[in-house]
Motif scaffolding. Structure first.
Motif, PDB file in Angstrom:
ATOM      1  N   ILE A  12       0.840  -1.204   0.000  1.00  0.00           N
ATOM      2  CA  ILE A  12       0.000   0.000   0.000  1.00  0.00           C
ATOM      3  C   ILE A  12       0.872   1.250   0.000  1.00  0.00           C
ATOM      4  CG2 ILE A  12      -1.673   1.326   1.354  1.00  0.00           C
ATOM      5  CD1 ILE A  12      -2.886  -1.356   2.216  1.00  0.00           C
ATOM      6  N   PHE A  13       1.956   1.202   0.769  1.00  0.00           N
ATOM      7  CA  PHE A  13       2.879   2.341   0.806  1.00  0.00           C
ATOM      8  C   PHE A  13       3.458   2.629  -0.581  1.00  0.00           C
ATOM      9  CE2 PHE A  13       7.317   3.766   1.184  1.00  0.00           C
ATOM     10  CZ  PHE A  13       7.116   5.018   1.754  1.00  0.00           C
ATOM     11  N   PHE A  14       3.889   1.567  -1.293  1.00  0.00           N
ATOM     12  CA  PHE A  14       4.470   1.760  -2.628  1.00  0.00           C
ATOM     13  C   PHE A  14       3.423   2.233  -3.632  1.00  0.00           C
ATOM     14  CE2 PHE A  14       8.061  -1.079  -1.280  1.00  0.00           C
ATOM     15  CZ  PHE A  14       9.053  -0.120  -1.444  1.00  0.00           C
ATOM     16  N   ILE A  15       2.200   1.788  -3.508  1.00  0.00           N
ATOM     17  CA  ILE A  15       1.135   2.257  -4.409  1.00  0.00           C
ATOM     18  C   ILE A  15       0.893   3.741  -4.200  1.00  0.00           C
ATOM     19  CG2 ILE A  15      -1.340   2.100  -4.883  1.00  0.00           C
ATOM     20  CD1 ILE A  15      -1.125  -0.913  -4.373  1.00  0.00           C
ATOM     21  N   ILE A  16       0.801   4.176  -2.945  1.00  0.00           N
ATOM     22  CA  ILE A  16       0.595   5.599  -2.650  1.00  0.00           C
ATOM     23  C   ILE A  16       1.802   6.413  -3.114  1.00  0.00           C
ATOM     24  CG2 ILE A  16       0.333   7.278  -0.781  1.00  0.00           C
ATOM     25  CD1 ILE A  16      -1.328   5.145   0.713  1.00  0.00           C
ATOM     26  N   LEU A  17       2.996   5.884  -2.899  1.00  0.00           N
ATOM     27  CA  LEU A  17       4.219   6.574  -3.330  1.00  0.00           C
ATOM     28  C   LEU A  17       4.243   6.742  -4.851  1.00  0.00           C
ATOM     29  CD1 LEU A  17       6.959   7.742  -2.431  1.00  0.00           C
ATOM     30  CD2 LEU A  17       7.904   5.448  -2.802  1.00  0.00           C
ATOM     31  N   SER A  18       3.814   5.717  -5.585  1.00  0.00           N
ATOM     32  CA  SER A  18       3.835   5.798  -7.052  1.00  0.00           C
ATOM     33  C   SER A  18       2.863   6.858  -7.568  1.00  0.00           C
ATOM     34  CB  SER A  18       3.516   4.434  -7.661  1.00  0.00           C
ATOM     35  OG  SER A  18       2.168   4.089  -7.417  1.00  0.00           O
ATOM     36  N   PHE A  20       2.310   9.749  -6.210  1.00  0.00           N
ATOM     37  CA  PHE A  20       2.877  11.072  -5.996  1.00  0.00           C
ATOM     38  C   PHE A  20       4.137  11.334  -6.823  1.00  0.00           C
ATOM     39  CE2 PHE A  20       0.443  10.521  -2.026  1.00  0.00           C
ATOM     40  CZ  PHE A  20      -0.368  11.642  -2.136  1.00  0.00           C
ATOM     41  N   LEU A  21       4.791  10.279  -7.266  1.00  0.00           N
ATOM     42  CA  LEU A  21       5.987  10.468  -8.085  1.00  0.00           C
ATOM     43  C   LEU A  21       5.581  10.815  -9.510  1.00  0.00           C
ATOM     44  CD1 LEU A  21       8.261   7.523  -6.906  1.00  0.00           C
ATOM     45  CD2 LEU A  21       8.435   9.927  -6.308  1.00  0.00           C
ATOM     46  N   ARG A  22       6.399  11.642 -10.158  1.00  0.00           N
ATOM     47  CA  ARG A  22       6.120  12.006 -11.550  1.00  0.00           C
ATOM     48  C   ARG A  22       6.398  10.814 -12.447  1.00  0.00           C
ATOM     49  NH1 ARG A  22       8.161  17.565 -13.606  1.00  0.00           N
ATOM     50  NH2 ARG A  22       6.084  18.402 -13.514  1.00  0.00           N
ATOM     51  N   ASP A  23       5.635  10.744 -13.493  1.00  0.00           N
ATOM     52  CA  ASP A  23       5.815   9.650 -14.441  1.00  0.00           C
ATOM     53  C   ASP A  23       7.026   9.962 -15.322  1.00  0.00           C
ATOM     54  OD1 ASP A  23       5.463   7.375 -15.871  1.00  0.00           O
ATOM     55  OD2 ASP A  23       3.703   8.060 -16.963  1.00  0.00           O
ATOM     56  N   SER A  24       8.109   9.222 -15.118  1.00  0.00           N
ATOM     57  CA  SER A  24       9.344   9.504 -15.856  1.00  0.00           C
ATOM     58  C   SER A  24       9.263   9.048 -17.309  1.00  0.00           C
ATOM     59  CB  SER A  24      10.535   8.838 -15.167  1.00  0.00           C
ATOM     60  OG  SER A  24      10.364   7.435 -15.168  1.00  0.00           O
ATOM     61  N   THR A  25       8.370   8.122 -17.619  1.00  0.00           N
ATOM     62  CA  THR A  25       8.268   7.669 -19.003  1.00  0.00           C
ATOM     63  C   THR A  25       7.757   8.769 -19.918  1.00  0.00           C
ATOM     64  OG1 THR A  25       6.065   6.763 -18.602  1.00  0.00           O
ATOM     65  CG2 THR A  25       7.923   5.254 -18.375  1.00  0.00           C
ATOM     66  N   LYS A  26       6.876   9.604 -19.430  1.00  0.00           N
ATOM     67  CA  LYS A  26       6.389  10.722 -20.256  1.00  0.00           C
ATOM     68  C   LYS A  26       7.523  11.671 -20.585  1.00  0.00           C
ATOM     69  CE  LYS A  26       1.594  10.666 -18.724  1.00  0.00           C
ATOM     70  NZ  LYS A  26       0.507  11.420 -18.096  1.00  0.00           N
TER      71      LYS A  26
END
Length: 123
Positions: A12-18, A20-26
């Motif tokens: 759950i922590f990693f899902i919430i963290l993802s 908030f992080l910017r999508d680097s692929t874009k």
């Protein structure tokens, strides 16, 4: 049981963290797109410059300096050329070889090669 709770909390922590992080692929996709556009523009500029240089140097399409066209003042008597050599000359021409290279490979004179190419093999 405690291990499954810990793993669920970490998940759950990693899902919430993802979220908030910017999508680097874009960002990478945008950089690749900009790079491809700039390469395309540079390629077009180089093609234009090359065309100008070719026109200035009067180059033929196969990057050989254009020679003055041969205009015979007399008719020359030539011996008939073997059909195998004619087909060889036509095939080498299709492969993009220059007349002097075809002449060297087929043991014919450059004039004979020109005649074969001009008549399409009906010498």
């Amino acid at each position: 049981m405690e291990l499954s709770i810990i793993l669920m909390i970490v998940g759950i922590f990693f899902i919430i963290l993802s979220l908030f992080l910017r999508d680097s692929t874009k960002k990478v996709e945008k950089e690749v797109e900009e790079l491809s556009i700039s390469i395309f523009q540079e390629t077009n500029q180089l093609k234009r410059r090359l065309k100008v240089v070719e026109e200035e140097l009067m180059l033929e399409p196969n990057f050989q300096v254009a020679k003055k066209r041969y205009t015979p003042t007399q008719t020359t008597v030539t011996q008939p050329v073997n059909g195998i050599l004619v087909s060889q000359v036509l095939e080498l021409n299709k492969q993009g070889l220059a007349i002097n290279e075809i002449s060297r490979l087929s043991t014919l004179s450059e004039e004979q090669v020109r005649q074969i190419l001009a008549t399409g093999g009906t010498v």
